[in-house]
Design a protein around this motif. Structure first.
Motif, short mmCIF file in Angstrom:
data_model
loop_
_atom_site.label_atom_id
_atom_site.label_comp_id
_atom_site.label_asym_id
_atom_site.label_seq_id
_atom_site.Cartn_x
_atom_site.Cartn_y
_atom_site.Cartn_z
N ASP A 201 0.82 -1.13 0.04
CA ASP A 201 0.15 0.14 -0.03
C ASP A 201 0.83 1.28 0.00
O ASP A 201 0.70 2.20 -0.74
CB ASP A 201 -0.87 0.01 1.32
CG ASP A 201 -0.46 -0.37 2.62
OD1 ASP A 201 0.88 -0.51 2.52
OD2 ASP A 201 -0.95 0.01 3.62
N GLY A 204 2.00 1.71 -3.29
CA GLY A 204 0.87 2.24 -4.34
C GLY A 204 0.55 3.54 -3.98
O GLY A 204 0.41 4.41 -5.05
N LEU A 205 0.66 4.18 -2.77
CA LEU A 205 0.45 5.60 -2.51
C LEU A 205 1.64 6.24 -2.91
O LEU A 205 1.55 7.43 -3.64
CB LEU A 205 0.66 5.80 -1.02
CG LEU A 205 -0.60 5.25 -0.28
CD1 LEU A 205 -0.55 5.54 1.23
CD2 LEU A 205 -1.88 6.35 -0.46
N ALA A 208 1.03 6.78 -6.70
CA ALA A 208 -0.14 7.70 -7.15
C ALA A 208 0.25 9.11 -6.99
O ALA A 208 -0.92 9.86 -7.09
CB ALA A 208 -1.26 7.14 -6.34
N LYS A 209 1.32 9.62 -6.49
CA LYS A 209 1.58 10.94 -6.12
C LYS A 209 1.62 11.73 -7.62
O LYS A 209 1.62 10.96 -8.62
CB LYS A 209 3.13 11.19 -5.64
CG LYS A 209 3.00 10.56 -4.10
CD LYS A 209 4.48 11.07 -3.59
CE LYS A 209 4.57 10.76 -2.25
NZ LYS A 209 5.95 10.90 -1.57
N GLU A 210 1.18 12.93 -7.60
CA GLU A 210 0.87 13.99 -8.70
C GLU A 210 2.31 13.97 -9.65
O GLU A 210 2.11 14.04 -11.00
CB GLU A 210 0.50 15.22 -8.28
CG GLU A 210 -0.88 15.17 -7.51
CD GLU A 210 -1.93 14.92 -8.66
OE1 GLU A 210 -1.81 15.23 -9.71
OE2 GLU A 210 -2.86 14.58 -8.02
N ARG A 217 0.25 6.52 -11.69
CA ARG A 217 -0.43 6.96 -10.81
C ARG A 217 -1.86 5.94 -10.55
O ARG A 217 -2.33 5.66 -9.68
CB ARG A 217 -1.30 8.38 -10.99
CG ARG A 217 -0.10 9.32 -10.81
CD ARG A 217 -0.73 10.93 -10.59
NE ARG A 217 -1.72 11.23 -11.27
CZ ARG A 217 -1.39 11.92 -12.58
NH1 ARG A 217 -0.24 12.19 -12.81
NH2 ARG A 217 -2.46 12.26 -13.31
N ALA A 218 -2.51 5.65 -11.82
CA ALA A 218 -3.74 4.78 -11.98
C ALA A 218 -3.26 3.22 -11.27
O ALA A 218 -4.01 2.78 -10.73
CB ALA A 218 -3.92 4.51 -13.24
N GLN A 221 -2.85 3.74 -7.49
CA GLN A 221 -4.52 3.90 -6.98
C GLN A 221 -4.99 2.36 -6.97
O GLN A 221 -5.66 1.86 -5.88
CB GLN A 221 -5.20 4.82 -7.71
CG GLN A 221 -4.82 6.22 -7.37
CD GLN A 221 -5.44 6.98 -8.34
OE1 GLN A 221 -6.36 6.73 -9.19
NE2 GLN A 221 -5.27 8.55 -8.57
N VAL A 224 -3.49 0.11 -4.09
CA VAL A 224 -4.14 0.62 -2.62
C VAL A 224 -5.68 0.26 -2.46
O VAL A 224 -5.95 -0.09 -1.40
CB VAL A 224 -4.04 2.30 -2.46
CG1 VAL A 224 -4.71 2.78 -1.45
CG2 VAL A 224 -2.72 2.85 -2.79
N LYS A 225 -6.30 0.18 -3.66
CA LYS A 225 -7.77 -0.39 -3.57
C LYS A 225 -7.70 -1.74 -3.31
O LYS A 225 -8.64 -2.36 -2.78
CB LYS A 225 -8.46 0.36 -4.76
CG LYS A 225 -8.71 1.79 -4.97
CD LYS A 225 -9.55 2.11 -6.07
CE LYS A 225 -9.77 3.64 -6.12
NZ LYS A 225 -10.38 3.98 -7.31
#
Length: 305
Positions: A201, A204-205, A208-210, A217-218, A221, A224-225
């Motif tokens: 996780d 994943g985070l 997923a950063k900008e 990023r996808a 995310q 994480v899900k």
């Protein structure tokens, strides 16, 4: 004198050749043993992540390393020598020990299944004004590690016992080499994978950063899900593996049930995947029934004392 020296050198050469030949068999034996203990490995992998849930994320890998280190010490320093000594002096004791371990796995598996269905009732019970003991994060960490090592000790004992039973008819050098190789390989594989699971996780985070590409990023995310669902599935698989392995260990040490499983596999030999699935399902159901019986006995004994 020269003749005696040559004879001694011939004996040493023959001994080296025999040792080398036996050690050549080590990879095959390690592969064979790893397959036999796969169910226990799955259960160990599925159980361990829960011991770091709710703790400081920065401490997760350190905790897993401590558990892995103690697990390896248990396998190499305590359990493997004990199995070798017991196998030499009292080989008749190995099957009963395996069966006791299998019965414990069935009991633990049944407890997990029972807790899944009784969780709602337990949650209601726990909210009825009970006093909760407050402990520090350090104390909680130590408690979790002790609990994890205790559970791992039981599973490791099963792994070592099965490993020894697999190589019991091999030379001593092969036995030692295989048991050490299996101990190291399984410990590294299990806790390496556990470390990857608990940090997935975080990975994943980070993805997923900008500042990363949209596709990355996808993916982050998605990780994480997906991880909470994956951990739930892993818990179910671990419970099923515990029941399956426990029952199969017991079944293979009882002639009647061993023949029954063998006949089931032979009847479906033309469909190997179905034969394996049928054996697993039968073993898991049998393990669940046996676990329920053991649980009733344990409850009765507790009431008596």
């Amino acid at each position: 004198m020269a003749t005696g020296l040559l004879a001694l050198l011939d004996d040493v050469s023959a001994l080296v050749k025999v040792s080398a030949a036996s050690l050549d068999d080590v990879p095959a034996q390690v592969s064979k043993t790893t397959g036999k203990v796969s169910g226990i490995v799955i259960d160990d992998t599925a159980v361990t992540p829960k011991y770091v849930v709710g703790l400081d994320p920065s401490r997760e890998l350190s905790i897993i390393f401590q558990i892995a280190k103690k697990s390896l010490i248990n396998k190499v320093v305590l359990l493997s020598p004990a199995a070798l000594i017991l196998g030499f002096f009292a080989p008749w004791a190995i099957p009963p020990i395996l069966m006791l371990g299998g019965a414990f796995l069935c009991f633990e598996g049944y407890e997990k299944v029972h807790s899944m269905f009784a969780r709602h009732h337990a949650d209601e019970h726990n909210t009825q004004g009970e006093d909760l003991k407050v402990i520090t994060p350090e104390e909680l960490e130590k408690t979790r590690i002790k609990s994890a090592v205790r559970t791992d000790l039981i599973l490791s004992a099963e792994i070592v016992a099965i490993t020894y039973a697999t190589v019991a008819d091999k030379p001593l050098a092969t036995q030692i080499a295989v048991m050490l190789a299996v101990a190291v390989f399984i410990t590294v594989a299990v806790y390496g994978f556990v470390g990857l699971i608990v940090k997935a996780d975080d990975i994943g985070l980070h993805m997923a950063k900008e500042n990363h590409h949209q596709r990355i990023r996808a993916i982050g995310q998605g990780i994480v899900k997906f991880m909470p669902h994956f951990l739930s599935i892993l818990g179910y698989v671990g419970t099923a593996a515990m029941l399956w392995v426990g029952a199969e260990i017991i079944a293979h040490n009882i002639p009647f049930t061993s023949h029954a499983l063998h006949n089931l596999e032979e009847a479906l030999a033309h469909l190997p995947a179905l034969a394996w699935l049928a054996k697993v399902l039968v073993s898991a159901v049998g393990g669940l029934i046996l676990g329920a019986i053991i649980e009733k006995i344990v409850v009765a004994v507790r009431k008596l004392f």
